[in-house]
Design a protein around this motif. Structure first.
Motif, PDB file in Angstrom:
ATOM      1  N   ASP B  10       0.890  -0.948   0.131  1.00  0.00           N
ATOM      2  CA  ASP B  10      -0.142  -0.357   0.170  1.00  0.00           C
ATOM      3  C   ASP B  10       1.311   1.612   0.331  1.00  0.00           C
ATOM      4  O   ASP B  10       1.000   2.529  -0.813  1.00  0.00           O
ATOM      5  N   GLU B  11       1.901   1.431   0.808  1.00  0.00           N
ATOM      6  CA  GLU B  11       2.686   2.520   0.752  1.00  0.00           C
ATOM      7  C   GLU B  11       3.947   2.836  -0.137  1.00  0.00           C
ATOM      8  O   GLU B  11       3.683   4.105  -0.766  1.00  0.00           O
ATOM      9  N   SER B  13       2.448   2.009  -3.570  1.00  0.00           N
ATOM     10  CA  SER B  13       1.422   1.974  -4.807  1.00  0.00           C
ATOM     11  C   SER B  13       1.005   3.524  -4.374  1.00  0.00           C
ATOM     12  O   SER B  13       0.670   4.212  -5.192  1.00  0.00           O
ATOM     13  N   HIS B  14       0.928   4.188  -3.954  1.00  0.00           N
ATOM     14  CA  HIS B  14       0.793   5.217  -2.439  1.00  0.00           C
ATOM     15  C   HIS B  14       1.941   5.949  -3.232  1.00  0.00           C
ATOM     16  O   HIS B  14       1.423   7.642  -2.541  1.00  0.00           O
ATOM     17  N   ARG B  34      -1.112  -4.406  -6.393  1.00  0.00           N
ATOM     18  CA  ARG B  34      -1.797  -2.979  -6.166  1.00  0.00           C
ATOM     19  C   ARG B  34      -2.135  -2.457  -7.300  1.00  0.00           C
ATOM     20  O   ARG B  34      -0.689  -2.339  -8.694  1.00  0.00           O
TER      21      ARG B  34
END
Lengths: 96, 92
Positions: B10-11, B13-14, B34
Motif C-alpha cells: 500500500d505504501e 503504491s501510494h 496493487r
C-alpha cells in the motif's frame, strides 16, 4: 562502424542478430557468446507474456540491468539487439 | 500474517509516480498486487529476475529496469521475493 564505441563510460559492447548470433563485439564483452545466450533468454521470457497492463498499450523499448558498479543496457535497433556494458558511478544524493 | 506485506505494498503504491506494484515469490506465485499491475504477470516477473541474475552468477542480484515510451517497470529480487514497481508520469 556502429558508433557504439562513443557511448560515455562504455566498457564493452555486443551486437546480436534477432536469432541470437553474435554480429559484433568489443571491450569486456568481446566474444561473450554465453552472455548473448543469457540475454536472448531474458528477451524471450519478456516477450512471451504481456508485462504491461493490457489497457496501457505500452511496450518496453529498453532494458537496463544494474549492478553495484556497472550496468548492462539492452535495446533493439535496426533488427539487431545491442548490449552495452557501462561503468556505473552512483552519485551522492543532493543534501538540501 | 500477510499484514506487513499488504501495508508495504500500500505504501509503495501510494508513492509519487507509482501506478502499480506486484510482489511474487521465487516460484512466480503472486503474493500481492496493487494498482495497474496484473497478477497474471507474476510468473514472468519472477522468471525475468531469475534469468537476469544468471548474467553474473556470483554477484548480488541486479536491479532490472524496463523502459517504455510512457512507463517504466523496476524489478528486483531479494531473499526469494521479487518486487516489481510500475511507474508512469501521469500519476506523479
Amino acid at each position: 562502424m556502429h558508433g557504439i564505441g562513443r557511448i560515455p563510460d562504455e566498457v564493452g559492447h555486443l551486437i546480436l542478430s534477432e536469432d541470437g548470433a553474435v554480429i559484433a563485439s568489443g571491450g569486456e564483452l568481446e566474444n561473450a557468446e554465453q552472455m548473448g545466450g543469457t540475454v536472448m533468454g531474458i528477451l524471450t521470457c519478456i516477450t512471451k507474456a504481456q508485462l504491461w497492463p493490457a489497457d496501457s498499450g505500452d511496450a518496453f523499448k529498453k532494458i537496463s540491468i544494474t549492478y553495484s558498479d556497472h550496468s548492462y543496457v539492452i535495446c533493439l535497433s535496426n533488427k539487431n539487439i545491442h548490449i552495452v556494458k557501462r561503468k556505473f558511478i552512483p552519485h551522492e544524493p543532493v543534501k538540501v | 500474517m500477510e499484514k506487513p506485506l499488504d501495508k508495504c505494498l500500500d505504501e509503495i503504491s501510494h508513492s509519487a509516480g507509482v501506478s502499480g506494484v506486484l510482489c511474487a515469490d521465487s516460484q512466480g506465485l503472486c503474493l500481492g498486487v496493487r494498482g495497474k499491475a496484473s497478477a497474471s504477470s507474476s510468473g514472468t516477473i519472477a522468471a525475468l529476475a531469475e534469468r537476469a541474475a544468471m548474467l553474473e552468477p556470483g554477484s548480488q542480484d541486479p536491479l532490472i529496469l524496463l523502459e517504455g515510451d510512457n512507463s517504466q517497470c523496476l524489478v528486483h529480487h531479494n531473499n526469494s521475493i521479487t518486487l516489481a514497481v510500475y511507474k508512469s508520469p501521469e500519476t506523479s
